[in-house]
Write a protein that holds these residues in place. Structure first.
Motif, short mmCIF file in Angstrom:
data_model
loop_
_atom_site.label_atom_id
_atom_site.label_comp_id
_atom_site.label_asym_id
_atom_site.label_seq_id
_atom_site.Cartn_x
_atom_site.Cartn_y
_atom_site.Cartn_z
N TRP A 29 5.04 6.30 9.13
CA TRP A 29 6.24 5.50 8.84
C TRP A 29 6.69 4.73 10.08
O TRP A 29 7.18 3.61 9.99
CB TRP A 29 7.35 6.44 8.33
N GLU A 62 0.83 -1.22 0.00
CA GLU A 62 0.00 0.00 0.00
C GLU A 62 0.87 1.27 0.00
O GLU A 62 0.39 2.35 -0.33
CB GLU A 62 -0.94 0.01 1.22
N TRP A 63 2.14 1.12 0.37
CA TRP A 63 3.06 2.27 0.37
C TRP A 63 3.55 2.59 -1.04
O TRP A 63 4.13 3.66 -1.27
CB TRP A 63 4.27 1.98 1.24
N GLY A 113 4.37 4.00 -4.23
CA GLY A 113 3.99 5.30 -4.78
C GLY A 113 3.73 6.34 -3.72
O GLY A 113 3.47 7.51 -4.04
N HIS A 114 3.74 5.95 -2.45
CA HIS A 114 3.47 6.90 -1.36
C HIS A 114 4.60 6.97 -0.35
O HIS A 114 4.45 7.57 0.71
CB HIS A 114 2.19 6.50 -0.62
N ASN A 117 8.10 17.30 2.81
CA ASN A 117 7.91 16.94 1.41
C ASN A 117 9.26 16.66 0.75
O ASN A 117 10.33 16.85 1.34
CB ASN A 117 7.13 18.03 0.66
N ASP A 144 10.52 4.24 -0.79
CA ASP A 144 9.36 3.70 -1.50
C ASP A 144 9.76 2.38 -2.17
O ASP A 144 9.04 1.38 -2.07
CB ASP A 144 8.91 4.74 -2.55
#
Lengths: 268, 99
Positions: free
Chosen positions: A110, A38-39, A41-42, B2, A49
């Motif tokens: 995280w 589920e992570w 791309g995030h 970010n 990643d």
């Protein structure tokens, strides 16, 4: 004609203790692998990643080897429906899943993801180490292969535990919160259920009670570096290994199994 | 945090991988990491997923000193007409192999 089955009390082979145990190991790997996926791309940065996606793929790979083995055993008799790795992963309901409750807990931030991985990988490491020398030849092969991957997962997640715990005030606080959330789900790892007891007696399952001490020792060692205190003994949630799950698993399966259930046997 | 913030706080590293057959480490790319340890692990995860290597070197990009592209003319062009620098003007005996 039905083959002779020495476990006569288990008419459908899927209920045999060995199959149940293999499914417990497979489900834990698959569900944790799915959570990690589920992570994809995030992740917080590109490099991590990819790292967490690699671990997800390792876990799904371990699950596949175990499901294939379980399916072979199920298919040795004509009782029940024929099984494949896909039917076992995608066509069983939540109550049939035997993964650790810890594996199905949400990713959170995280810190939660890292700590969940560290707890699970350390458990897997000791379980697979014992299975690599157990009486079931196939399980020894699978365990030996998985051990190399798990060794890296521990290293990777332990270093992140240390970074977060001994990092900034915020990262430390987040790790402490993750610990409060996840700790009640760790006890289940070391409490054997019926099929494990049979396996321990017959020599094809890990003797998990004896693994609690080395597991705790590894956790304590890393926590000391991470400036985190190991919690006192407290109430522990159980049930995952016998199919009694938190509500989270249903939502996870709804997403993970959607394609196979909506479009059975589709190929691409 | 970010990605932009991370790019500012995590230094860039250059990654060199030696393949199973290769004798030398070859530059394969770069990545961000907090320290050398993390850089090697990130390199493992980013650059050796398809069995590319058996050894990893990382070096912080800021420690790489490079020639100036503007000097390319004076640095490299003079070699263009000096073919005699290639060892192609010798007759090798047949017994000599692996040359």
């Amino acid at each position: 004609m039905m083959q002779t089955d020495n476990n006569t009390q288990h008419t459908n082979p899927i209920h045999r203790p060995l199959v149940q145990y293999i499914l417990h190991l497979a489900d834990t790997a698959l569900i944790l692998g799915h959570r990690n996926s589920e992570w994809c791309g995030h992740g917080p940065v590109l490099e991590q990643d990819i790292a967490i996606s690699n671990i997800a793929l390792d876990m799904v790979g371990q699950a596949r080897m175990l499901y294939q083995y379980a399916a072979e055993i199920v298919n040795t008799t004509n009782v029940g429906t024929a099984a494949t790795e896909d039917t076992l992963a995608y066509l069983r309901d939540a109550t049939a899943f035997k993964n650790l409750l810890l594996a199905e807990q949400q990713n959170g931030d995280w810190a939660v993801t890292i700590l969940r991985q560290f707890f699970c990988s350390t458990w897997q490491y000791y379980v697979y180490t014992q299975l690599a020398e157990c009486k079931d030849a196939r399980l020894t092969e699978i365990a030996a292969k998985a051990l190399k991957e798990v060794t890296y997962h521990i290293k990777w997640s332990a270093e992140w535990v240390i970074r977060l715990g001994d990092g900034t005030e915020e990262s430390h606080q987040r790790l402490v919160q993750a610990l409060e959330l996840l700790w009640p789900f760790t006890g289940e790892m070391f409490i054997p259920v019926a099929y494990e007891k049979e396996g321990i007696a017959e020599g094809w399952a890990a003797h998990i009670q004896s693994l609690q001490q080395p597991w705790l020792q590894k956790i304590t060692e890393i926590f000391q570096e991470a400036c985190i205190t190991v919690p006192e003994r407290q109430w522990q949630q159980t049930g995952g290994k016998t199919g009694i799950h938190t509500e989270l698993l249903g939502f996870l399966l709804a997403e993970m199994q959607f394609l196979q259930r909506a479009y059975p046997d589709s190929e691409w | 945090m970010n990605t932009r913030d991370i790019e500012q706080s995590w230094p860039l590293w250059e990654v060199f991988i030696r393949s199973k057959q290769g004798l030398d480490h070859k530059h394969v790319g770069s990545l961000h990491a907090a320290d050398a340890h993390m850089a090697i692990e990130n390199a493992r995860d980013v650059y050796t997923r398809r069995m590319e290597g058996v050894s990893i070197w990382v070096v912080e990009s800021q420690h790489i000193h490079a020639s100036n592209p503007d000097d390319a003319g004076s640095l490299y062009d003079p070699a263009n007409d000096k073919v005699y620098r290639h060892p192609t003007f010798y007759n090798l005996p047949d017994e000599l192999t692996h040359m």
